[in-house]
Write a protein that holds these residues in place. Structure first.
Motif, short mmCIF file in Angstrom:
data_model
loop_
_atom_site.label_atom_id
_atom_site.label_comp_id
_atom_site.label_asym_id
_atom_site.label_seq_id
_atom_site.Cartn_x
_atom_site.Cartn_y
_atom_site.Cartn_z
N UNK A 72 0.83 -1.21 0.00
CA UNK A 72 0.00 0.00 0.00
C UNK A 72 0.86 1.26 0.00
N UNK A 73 1.91 1.28 0.82
CA UNK A 73 2.77 2.46 0.90
C UNK A 73 3.48 2.71 -0.42
N UNK A 74 3.85 1.64 -1.13
CA UNK A 74 4.58 1.78 -2.39
C UNK A 74 3.65 2.00 -3.58
N UNK A 75 2.37 2.28 -3.30
CA UNK A 75 1.38 2.43 -4.37
C UNK A 75 1.39 1.21 -5.29
N UNK A 76 1.51 0.03 -4.67
CA UNK A 76 1.41 -1.29 -5.31
C UNK A 76 2.59 -1.60 -6.24
N UNK A 77 3.71 -0.89 -6.05
CA UNK A 77 4.91 -1.22 -6.80
C UNK A 77 5.59 -2.47 -6.23
N UNK A 78 5.50 -2.65 -4.92
CA UNK A 78 6.12 -3.80 -4.25
C UNK A 78 5.04 -4.84 -3.95
N UNK A 79 5.13 -6.02 -4.52
CA UNK A 79 4.11 -7.04 -4.24
C UNK A 79 4.30 -7.66 -2.86
N UNK A 80 3.20 -7.90 -2.17
CA UNK A 80 3.28 -8.64 -0.90
C UNK A 80 3.64 -10.09 -1.20
N UNK A 81 4.47 -10.68 -0.36
CA UNK A 81 4.93 -12.05 -0.56
C UNK A 81 3.88 -13.03 -0.01
N UNK A 82 3.14 -13.64 -0.90
CA UNK A 82 2.13 -14.64 -0.52
C UNK A 82 2.88 -15.91 -0.13
N UNK A 83 2.60 -16.44 1.06
CA UNK A 83 3.39 -17.57 1.55
C UNK A 83 2.55 -18.46 2.46
N UNK A 84 3.13 -19.61 2.82
CA UNK A 84 2.44 -20.58 3.67
C UNK A 84 3.48 -21.46 4.34
N UNK A 85 3.02 -22.29 5.27
CA UNK A 85 3.88 -23.30 5.91
C UNK A 85 3.28 -24.66 5.65
N UNK A 86 4.04 -25.53 5.03
CA UNK A 86 3.56 -26.88 4.73
C UNK A 86 3.53 -27.76 5.97
N UNK A 87 2.54 -28.62 6.05
CA UNK A 87 2.54 -29.65 7.07
C UNK A 87 3.60 -30.69 6.69
N UNK A 88 4.49 -31.09 7.59
CA UNK A 88 5.54 -32.04 7.23
C UNK A 88 4.99 -33.41 6.84
N UNK A 89 5.71 -34.09 5.98
CA UNK A 89 5.29 -35.43 5.53
C UNK A 89 5.34 -36.45 6.65
N UNK A 90 6.30 -36.29 7.55
CA UNK A 90 6.41 -37.17 8.71
C UNK A 90 6.35 -36.31 9.97
N UNK A 91 5.84 -36.83 11.07
CA UNK A 91 5.72 -36.03 12.29
C UNK A 91 7.05 -35.47 12.76
N UNK A 92 7.09 -34.17 13.00
CA UNK A 92 8.30 -33.51 13.49
C UNK A 92 7.92 -32.14 14.04
N UNK A 93 8.75 -31.67 14.96
CA UNK A 93 8.53 -30.34 15.50
C UNK A 93 9.25 -29.30 14.64
N UNK A 94 8.77 -28.09 14.71
CA UNK A 94 9.35 -27.00 13.91
C UNK A 94 9.05 -25.68 14.62
N UNK A 95 10.02 -24.78 14.62
CA UNK A 95 9.82 -23.46 15.19
C UNK A 95 10.19 -22.41 14.16
N UNK A 96 9.61 -21.23 14.30
CA UNK A 96 9.92 -20.13 13.40
C UNK A 96 9.88 -18.83 14.19
N UNK A 97 11.00 -18.09 14.16
CA UNK A 97 11.07 -16.81 14.84
C UNK A 97 10.83 -15.71 13.81
N UNK A 98 9.88 -14.84 14.10
CA UNK A 98 9.45 -13.84 13.12
C UNK A 98 9.47 -12.46 13.76
N UNK A 99 9.96 -11.48 13.02
CA UNK A 99 9.88 -10.09 13.46
C UNK A 99 8.98 -9.35 12.49
N UNK A 100 7.86 -8.87 13.01
CA UNK A 100 6.88 -8.15 12.20
C UNK A 100 7.16 -6.65 12.29
N UNK A 101 7.43 -6.03 11.16
CA UNK A 101 7.82 -4.62 11.12
C UNK A 101 6.61 -3.77 10.75
#
Length: 268
Positions: free
Chosen positions: A201-230
């Motif tokens: 929005x700030x870039x007047x739509x020049x910069x596309x937002x990164x559409x993303x997801x997290x896949x469910x693992x094929x085999x059971x396992x733990x996973x962590x993700x550290x994120x900083x939201x600006x």
């Protein structure tokens, strides 16, 4: 530094970049993701502040697309804007919390430098006081039963922020390009940077937002993700990069925050 300039240019073009972090940040990151398992359920229950989206939140408390299909993770959120209200809690003197504070201080400075560089790519005015409305979030995904139940542990979405710094402990983060899922793979000292809808929005739509997801693992396992939201300072008057029209970012920030199942922001 050259790697920061290259990341800024990549974000400006594609909405996605990869950045190197310091050894000190990497050590703090390891203390955070390794230390989470040592925190007792009682501590998690007592250090939870839903009105501020701060502290610990149980499995399934946030969603990305559908309210009845929550993210398959627990969360810990840290807002420096609320830190003065938590000093009486013993947990704030733990090694885990010290690592969180140290990482947030370093990543917030890096975020300011990166955002300044992105604005410079367009000859735009820099954003001030990013730290005032930004926060750190740890997502902890437990061992699941595999993709038979859900393809995604976190459904496809774009973040409702300026930038998201994402560092997972293992694969699973994917960029969604139409019907294609592109895995994001990082070296030990790298973090993924994703543009959010506020930056679009700030870039007047020049910069596309990164559409993303997290896949469910094929085999059971733990996973962590550290994120900083600006997020930008909601009190700063900003105009679009090209049209130079005023943007009501205060309302936009809050609307996007609520849209993921959180309570309205309390930053004043």
């Amino acid at each position: 530094m050259n790697h920061i300039k290259a990341c800024c240019a990549s974000i400006a073009r594609t909405g996605f970049g990869i950045l190197q972090i310091s050894e000190a940040m990497l050590e703090d990151y390891k203390k955070i993701v390794d230390g989470y398992s040592t925190i007792s359920p009682a501590t998690k229950a007592s250090f939870s502040f839903a009105n501020d989206t701060d502290g610990f939140f149980p499995f399934g408390a946030e969603y990305s697309s559908l309210e009845d299909q929550p993210d398959l993770c627990e969360r810990f959120c840290y807002w420096p804007a609320h830190s003065s209200k938590r000093k009486a809690f013993e947990f704030t003197r733990s090694e885990f919390f010290a690592a969180v504070e140290a990482f947030e201080q370093r990543v917030s400075a890096l975020a300011q430098e990166l955002m300044d560089g992105v604005c410079a790519e367009f000859g735009a005015t820099s954003l001030t006081a990013l730290r005032a409305a930004s926060y750190l979030q740890l997502c902890v995904y437990g061992a699941s039963s595999g993709p038979g139940e859900r393809q995604f542990a976190q459904d496809p979405h774009e973040d409702g922020h300026m930038l998201s710094f994402i560092k997972p402990t293992r694969d699973g983060l994917v960029l969604v390009r139409g019907s294609s899922l592109e895995p994001v793979r990082l070296l030990e000292n790298e973090v993924a940077i994703l543009a959010g809808s506020l930056l679009t929005e700030l870039s007047d739509y020049a910069i596309p937002a990164a559409y993303h997801a997290v896949l469910t693992p094929r085999t059971p396992m733990t996973r962590s993700s550290l994120i900083y939201f600006v997020n930008p300072d909601p009190e700063q008057a900003l105009t679009g990069f090209f049209r130079h029209r005023p943007i009501d970012l205060k309302s936009a920030i809050n609307a996007r925050h609520i849209g993921f199942g959180n309570q309205p922001l309390q930053l004043t």
